[in-house]
Design an enzyme around this catalytic site. Structure first.
Site, mmCIF file in Angstrom:
data_model
loop_
_atom_site.group_PDB
_atom_site.id
_atom_site.type_symbol
_atom_site.label_atom_id
_atom_site.label_comp_id
_atom_site.label_asym_id
_atom_site.label_seq_id
_atom_site.Cartn_x
_atom_site.Cartn_y
_atom_site.Cartn_z
ATOM 1 N N THR A 1 13.583 4.111 10.558
ATOM 2 C CA THR A 1 14.547 3.031 10.644
ATOM 3 C C THR A 1 13.959 1.715 10.161
ATOM 4 O O THR A 1 13.022 1.494 9.963
ATOM 5 C CB THR A 1 14.779 2.628 12.295
ATOM 6 O OG1 THR A 1 15.142 3.958 12.905
ATOM 7 C CG2 THR A 1 15.481 1.612 12.647
ATOM 8 N N CYS B 1 -9.092 -5.638 2.461
ATOM 9 C CA CYS B 1 -8.890 -4.299 2.760
ATOM 10 C C CYS B 1 -10.523 -3.404 2.756
ATOM 11 O O CYS B 1 -10.573 -2.453 3.419
ATOM 12 C CB CYS B 1 -8.010 -3.562 1.640
ATOM 13 S SG CYS B 1 -6.576 -4.408 1.577
ATOM 14 N N SER C 1 4.671 -7.503 -1.460
ATOM 15 C CA SER C 1 4.017 -7.372 0.006
ATOM 16 C C SER C 1 4.406 -8.874 0.339
ATOM 17 O O SER C 1 4.013 -9.834 -0.071
ATOM 18 C CB SER C 1 2.605 -7.132 -0.027
ATOM 19 O OG SER C 1 2.044 -7.269 1.163
ATOM 20 N N GLN D 1 0.194 -9.792 -6.207
ATOM 21 C CA GLN D 1 -0.405 -11.133 -6.279
ATOM 22 C C GLN D 1 0.043 -11.938 -7.465
ATOM 23 O O GLN D 1 -0.185 -13.097 -7.747
ATOM 24 C CB GLN D 1 -2.202 -10.858 -6.584
ATOM 25 C CG GLN D 1 -2.673 -10.321 -5.609
ATOM 26 C CD GLN D 1 -2.833 -11.487 -4.520
ATOM 27 O OE1 GLN D 1 -2.894 -12.618 -4.561
ATOM 28 N NE2 GLN D 1 -3.540 -10.896 -3.129
ATOM 29 N N HIS E 1 3.538 -10.585 3.197
ATOM 30 C CA HIS E 1 2.890 -11.325 3.835
ATOM 31 C C HIS E 1 1.780 -12.214 2.802
ATOM 32 O O HIS E 1 1.223 -13.047 3.014
ATOM 33 C CB HIS E 1 1.879 -10.732 4.885
ATOM 34 C CG HIS E 1 0.995 -9.934 4.065
ATOM 35 N ND1 HIS E 1 -0.336 -10.042 4.231
ATOM 36 C CD2 HIS E 1 0.829 -8.480 3.724
ATOM 37 C CE1 HIS E 1 -1.172 -9.176 3.613
ATOM 38 N NE2 HIS E 1 -0.257 -8.157 3.641
ATOM 39 N N THR F 1 0.928 -1.227 -0.126
ATOM 40 C CA THR F 1 0.084 0.010 -0.021
ATOM 41 C C THR F 1 0.990 1.245 -0.089
ATOM 42 O O THR F 1 0.514 2.340 -0.680
ATOM 43 C CB THR F 1 -0.899 0.103 1.160
ATOM 44 O OG1 THR F 1 -1.895 -1.141 1.167
ATOM 45 C CG2 THR F 1 -1.814 1.140 1.202
ATOM 46 N N ASN G 1 -6.314 -9.135 -7.612
ATOM 47 C CA ASN G 1 -6.284 -9.990 -6.179
ATOM 48 C C ASN G 1 -7.775 -10.598 -6.142
ATOM 49 O O ASN G 1 -7.829 -11.345 -5.061
ATOM 50 C CB ASN G 1 -6.086 -9.196 -5.274
ATOM 51 C CG ASN G 1 -6.788 -7.583 -5.165
ATOM 52 O OD1 ASN G 1 -6.998 -7.011 -6.170
ATOM 53 N ND2 ASN G 1 -7.645 -7.413 -4.533
HETATM 54 N N1 PLP Z 1 -2.201 -4.624 -4.040
HETATM 55 C C1 PLP Z 1 -2.535 -6.076 -4.031
HETATM 56 C C2 PLP Z 1 -3.125 -6.311 -5.488
HETATM 57 C C3 PLP Z 1 -3.042 -6.647 -3.086
HETATM 58 O O1 PLP Z 1 -3.777 -8.013 -3.090
HETATM 59 C C4 PLP Z 1 -2.894 -5.775 -1.747
HETATM 60 C C5 PLP Z 1 -2.895 -7.023 -0.499
HETATM 61 O O2 PLP Z 1 -4.390 -6.906 -0.153
HETATM 62 C C6 PLP Z 1 -2.135 -4.789 -1.647
HETATM 63 C C7 PLP Z 1 -1.866 -4.090 -2.711
HETATM 64 C C8 PLP Z 1 -1.680 -4.281 -0.403
HETATM 65 O O3 PLP Z 1 -0.629 -4.759 0.166
HETATM 66 P P1 PLP Z 1 -0.096 -4.592 1.907
HETATM 67 O O4 PLP Z 1 -1.156 -5.538 2.614
HETATM 68 O O5 PLP Z 1 1.078 -4.941 1.661
HETATM 69 O O6 PLP Z 1 -0.502 -3.173 2.204
#
Ligand code: PLP
Length: 377
Positions: free
Chosen positions: A234, A324, A196, A176, A198, A70, A148
């Site tokens: 940091t 989200c 990202s 993704q 995670h 994000t 996503n």
């Molecule tokens: N972009 C896409 C396509 C995503 O699937 C996600 C996660 O839901 C994000 C951006 C946001 O990533 P982050 O959780 O690292 O902010």
């Protein structure tokens, strides 16, 4: 719990936990400190940067660590307008909110925005993109790699070539795509991508952006000279170490992982009753979609705000769309953009991980069939 929400986040890998634990137990120096404790952790951060650069076939100095995708998406788009001076942004309504909401902020400020058309399967009109790029307006194109919610794959090589030929800046949200496909940045002339951790077995709250050498980037987060003065703050040392391990594990068995996911997807598709279910997007096309996502529309059910809860009490984690936006209590925004009515309880995104089994899919269908029966129109 049967976990079918891997597009939302993934379980952290054991190897990653071990790497983070070791880093936390043994290292605490601030990477910006010039004493030996600081130099040690600085070396660890730079080691991960080098390994990531190698994995993506780019230069270490083109990788900037961030708090996740994000932040990266926001910074890249902001930089394009406020530093590079683009006069127009071309994107799509199918983008993740991290991109579309950022662009909407610039729309309010008067930047010209073009949302490309898409068909009912979510295919973006690249002819329209090509025509638009022929106009002599300095442009940022922001189009993701893998969607996503519906799993559609965009042809990022073709888009990057079109942008390059026409002097546009190209940003792709590759969040993704990275967990399933290798990206060769020496071959694809994209200017910015993001990741990202995670989403591929790493920790939450850490990611990176790639910024091609020679493309200007003015920092968006102020307060220090970290990240070669591209992003203050940091460094998230332990998480960066974890992300490095997650990439290493990911790339060591990507093919096996994908064939496992494809098997699961095939099994899922074989169980679909077309009288009751249709597919959203290209998710039932093995070439045009990523292996981990299936998104289905329940044709004959009434609105039901408790769909996710219904599966949750049966110990199955699914979602209706992007995590989200789940607080908004609306149906999927992406499914609506495909021209379909999207009410709560009518669409389900199932996103597999390599630990899932065919039996778990069978259990999902038992619960789904009962849900359909109970909520018939
Ligand atoms: N972009 C896409 C396509 C995503 O699937 C996600 C996660 O839901 C994000 C951006 C946001 O990533 P982050 O959780 O690292 O902010």
């Amino acid at each position: 719990m049967i976990y079918f929400d891997n597009a939302s986040t993934t379980k952290i890998k054991d190897e990653v936990i071990a790497a983070i634990s070791q880093s936390m137990a043994q290292h605490y120096g601030n990477p910006s400190s010039t004493h030996s404790l600081g130099r040690t952790t600085k070396a660890q951060v730079e080691n991960v940067r080098t390994r990531i650069a190698k994995a993506f076939n780019c230069k270490a100095k083109e990788i900037i660590f961030t708090s996740g995708a994000t932040e990266a998406d926001n910074s890249i788009i902001d930089n394009a307008v406020n530093n590079l001076g683009v006069k127009r942004i071309i994107s799509s309504k199918l983008e993740h909110h991290a991109v579309s909401e950022t662009i909407e902020q610039f729309e309010k400020k008067g930047v010209e925005i073009v949302w490309l058309d898409n068909d009912t399967k979510g295919n973006i009109d690249l002819n329209q993109l090509e025509d638009l790029l022929k106009k002599d307006v300095y442009t940022l194109v922001s189009l993701m790699y893998v969607n996503n919610e519906i799993g559609n794959i965009n042809d990022i090589s073709k888009i990057a070539e079109l942008c390059k030929e026409n002097g546009a800046i190209y940003h792709s949200d590759t969040v993704q795509g990275i967990p399933y496909f290798k990206i060769d940045l020496a071959q694809i002339p994209v200017d910015f991508i993001c990741a990202s951790a995670h989403k591929f077995g790493g920790p939450k709250g850490v990611g990176f952006m790639f910024k091609r050498e020679g493309v200007s980037f003015a920092k968006q987060v102020f307060g220090g000279e970290q990240e070669r003065n591209f992003r203050a703050g940091t460094e998230n040392l332990h998480s960066i170490v974890g992300m490095g391990k997650a990439i290493e594990v990911l790339h060591s068995n990507l093919e096996d992982k994908n064939s496992k996911l494809l098997e699961l997807k095939k099994h899922f598709l074989s169980k679909v009753d077309s009288d009751e279910i249709e597919f959203n997007g290209n998710c039932n096309d093995f070439v045009k979609s990523a292996p981990h996502i299936v998104n289905i529309h329940l044709k004959n059910v009434v609105e039901n705000k408790l769909l996710v809860f219904n599966f949750d009490i049966k110990k199955i984690a699914i979602s209706e769309g992007s995590a989200c936006a789940s607080g908004r209590n609306l149906g999927s925004r992406i499914v609506s953009e495909l021209g379909k009515k999207s009410e709560k309880g009518q669409n389900i995104r199932v996103s597999f991980g390599e630990d899932n089994t065919r039996e778990e899919i069978d259990t999902f269908f038992e619960v789904l069939n009962a849900f359909i029966e109970k909520n018939k129109k």
